[in-house]
Design a protein around this motif. Sequence first.
Motif: not given
Lengths: 164, 196
Positions: A55, A127, A144, A147-148, A150-151, A154-155
């Motif tokens: 990941p 991880l 944790e 994430r992608d 866009i996420f 956005f943050k």
Amino acid sequence: MKKYINIILVITQISCSSYDFNVDTVTADQLFKNIKKNTSSEYILINVWSTWCLPCVEEFPYIVNLEKQYDAKDLDVVFLSTDWDENALEVNQFLKEQNVIGQHYRKKEGDDENFINSISQSWSGVLPFTGIYDKNLNLKAYWEGKRDEIFFKFKIDSLLLKKG
Amino acid sequence: MIIRFMLLFAVIIFNVQARDLDINAKLPGGDYVLQNIDGKNTSLDKIKKANGVLVIFSCNTCPWVIRWQDRYNLISALSKKNDIGFVAVNSNARLHDSVDSMDEMIYHATANEYDFPYVMDEDAKLAKAFGAMKTPHVYLFDANDRLVYTGAIDDNAKSAKRVKKNYLMDALSSLGSGKNIATRKTKALGCSIKFN
């Protein structure tokens, strides 16, 4: 002839230096000290990853892209590998392949619990981990797992908007 | 705008997932059916013994598991000695039809001479009930099904010889002899559990 040899030498030096990659090994304290010394961005995103963590490897390019999309005064991205010493070459190779810019480190082996808690008291140790810190290195948000892009955007945008 | 709502929804989903169990939490999912590598169905209720049960979320491929698993049989022996049940649980649901399939689990357990149950947690139901996120991650419950130790096996994944703090072994001995467990919660780096 000597002139040509010198030109070749200079070209070789330039091409070698652009690939000459040095990834310092650090404790969490050293990491934060280095960031304080080298960074003046509003926010610092620290991504903790490893070459063996699928990941992490999948998420990695998204974070590399973030670094390119934000002005240095707004965001700095710091990659922190948790690979063991025997994987140091793989770390360097991977960073090169991903065309990473900026500062990046590898965790000094051992003292894992203290390291985890110094990065974030709330982090379980899984991880990948991504934390966004303000310029005083206070943790403002963390995630944790993968994430992608866009996420993350956005943050980061939300934090920058709040800051005005 | 749609993307923004989708993101908010994703954040909400993320936040409502079960939290990792706290010390003194009651054993969840004791009756969940878990398929063992011996082909039989079992459950934590069946595996637990007079003094409790030890659950390790594990898998076949995580480098941290690979490094730590040379201590699994020692943990199994110490659990037996202290009348505590022991099970390794594979909750990597996304990989249950590939590297963490039952066949691969059987091969992995045989190759590493596991002498304890190694079970498949279908759809990662048990991991979700525990709020477990990584491998390896240890949960030790007492005779009353209360969580008394959670976290790392010890403080050195790379080398059993260089371990300074034997968290789990100490907790097992203390629990078995009715003594207080000195360290109840620790942390370690690990691989993410691959949920569907």
